[in-house]
Design an enzyme around this catalytic site. Structure first.
Site, PDB file in Angstrom:
ATOM      1  N   GLY A  30      62.991  16.827 -14.217  1.00 40.13           N
ATOM      2  CA  GLY A  30      62.116  16.949 -15.377  1.00 40.13           C
ATOM      3  C   GLY A  30      62.311  15.902 -16.450  1.00 40.13           C
ATOM      4  N   ALA A  74      62.996  14.422  -7.925  1.00 35.76           N
ATOM      5  CA  ALA A  74      63.346  14.555  -9.344  1.00 35.76           C
ATOM      6  C   ALA A  74      63.508  13.202 -10.021  1.00 35.76           C
ATOM      7  CB  ALA A  74      64.616  15.381  -9.536  1.00 35.76           C
ATOM      8  N   GLY A  75      63.074  13.160 -11.270  1.00 36.59           N
ATOM      9  CA  GLY A  75      63.261  11.984 -12.100  1.00 36.59           C
ATOM     10  C   GLY A  75      62.039  11.108 -12.254  1.00 36.59           C
ATOM     11  N   ASN A 107      57.006  17.130  -9.646  1.00 37.28           N
ATOM     12  CA  ASN A 107      56.248  18.215 -10.256  1.00 37.28           C
ATOM     13  C   ASN A 107      55.925  17.883 -11.708  1.00 37.28           C
ATOM     14  OD1 ASN A 107      56.723  21.850 -10.563  1.00 37.28           O
ATOM     15  ND2 ASN A 107      55.038  20.574 -11.116  1.00 37.28           N
ATOM     16  N   THR A 108      56.960  17.770 -12.540  1.00 35.19           N
ATOM     17  CA  THR A 108      56.757  17.579 -13.976  1.00 35.19           C
ATOM     18  C   THR A 108      55.940  16.336 -14.296  1.00 35.19           C
ATOM     19  OG1 THR A 108      58.915  18.620 -14.329  1.00 35.19           O
ATOM     20  CG2 THR A 108      57.953  17.480 -16.200  1.00 35.19           C
ATOM     21  N   LYS A 135      63.116  24.253   1.165  1.00 39.09           N
ATOM     22  CA  LYS A 135      63.819  23.271   0.340  1.00 39.09           C
ATOM     23  C   LYS A 135      64.971  23.979  -0.374  1.00 39.09           C
ATOM     24  CE  LYS A 135      63.734  20.551  -3.794  1.00 39.09           C
ATOM     25  NZ  LYS A 135      63.105  20.405  -5.133  1.00 39.09           N
TER      26      LYS A 135
END
Length: 260
Positions: free
Chosen positions: A164, A190-191, A212-213, A103
């Site tokens: 994040g 993301a987001g 992830n976050t 990635k």
């Protein structure tokens, strides 16, 4: 058009049953990471090579908790701010672990963590020329997405919102345009902040979601991982089913004629 709700998720010639990809950072420890990944049902996990030990046997290793024979490791270039940094990082990863599927993300600045598309394009061209299979984090720009696909990326990964941030899908129209033109998998990266955000991404027609976050910083990461698994499945099913059209006025569920 999806012909089969059980269609497999294919990237670079490899088939996967789960359309949820999860990161391995920000957890309390490797044990919690492993429990969350298992609860998510993910088969692909990202590893930020500049932050996670994957080579020093004297230190705790992620591989002790997530079996590389069970999970596909996806090395990423989180923390890289130039094409040169990203290319060097992934070449080292290939030497250390033999990874070919990677990635790529090249960030523009510390404040926004928005992708630097000039550097991303440069790194993409170099990596693909060097034999890598590149999944690429990019802006939600259909023109840039097409260019990355033309260069040979095996998956396009537009951001749903800032990394994040947990703000959810900020530009669904742009994401949909990228999906409509793409001939390779498109994944929101993301987001995502909660399960409904993942479902929205899938309802738009995304092939998958990376996060992830949203899991690692939830009050209960294991429960949130399970929720994300279900949300991705529900969103995919809803996309396949085809939502009802939006209407400006009410439309009664029961006929108004023949009332007593």
């Amino acid at each position: 058009m999806i012909k089969d709700m059980n269609d497999k998720f294919t990237i670079a010639g490899a088939d996967f049953c789960s359309r949820l990809i999860v990161g391995t950072g920000k957890y309390r420890d490797f044990e919690q990471t492993a429990r969350a990944v298992e609860a998510s049902g993910a088969e692909i996990v990202t590893v930020a090579l500049r932050r996670v030990n994957v080579t020093d046997p004297g230190q705790p290793m992620l591989m002790d908790y997530l079996d590389p024979k069970k999970y596909t490791y996806l090395p990423n270039t989180a923390g890289c701010f130039s094409a040169d940094e990203a290319v060097r990082t992934l070449r080292l990863a290939r030497e250390a672990g033999g990874w070919k599927l990677v990635k790529l993300e090249v960030l523009g600045d510390q404040k926004t963590l928005y992708p630097n598309m000039v550097e991303t394009l440069q790194a993409t061209e170099t990596l693909i020329g060097d034999g890598f299979e590149v999944m690429v984090y990019c802006s939600d720009d259909p023109i840039m997405a097409r260019r990355l696909e033309d260069l040979g990326c095996c998956a396009i990964m537009p951001l749903g919102g800032p990394i994040g941030s947990g703000l959810g899908i900020q530009n669904p129209v742009q994401i949909r345009l990228i999906i409509e033109q793409a001939n390779v998998p498109v994944l929101v990266d993301a987001g995502v902040g909660t399960a409904s955000d993942a479902a929205v991404a899938m309802e738009l027609g995304c092939d998958g979601v990376l996060m992830n976050t949203a899991i690692a910083e939830a009050k209960d990461p294991i429960a949130m991982a399970r929720a994300m698994k279900l949300a991705v499945q529900a969103g995919r099913t809803a996309y396949f089913a085809g939502r009802m059209p939006k209407k400006l006025y009410a439309d009664p569920s029961s006929p108004l004629g023949g009332l007593i």
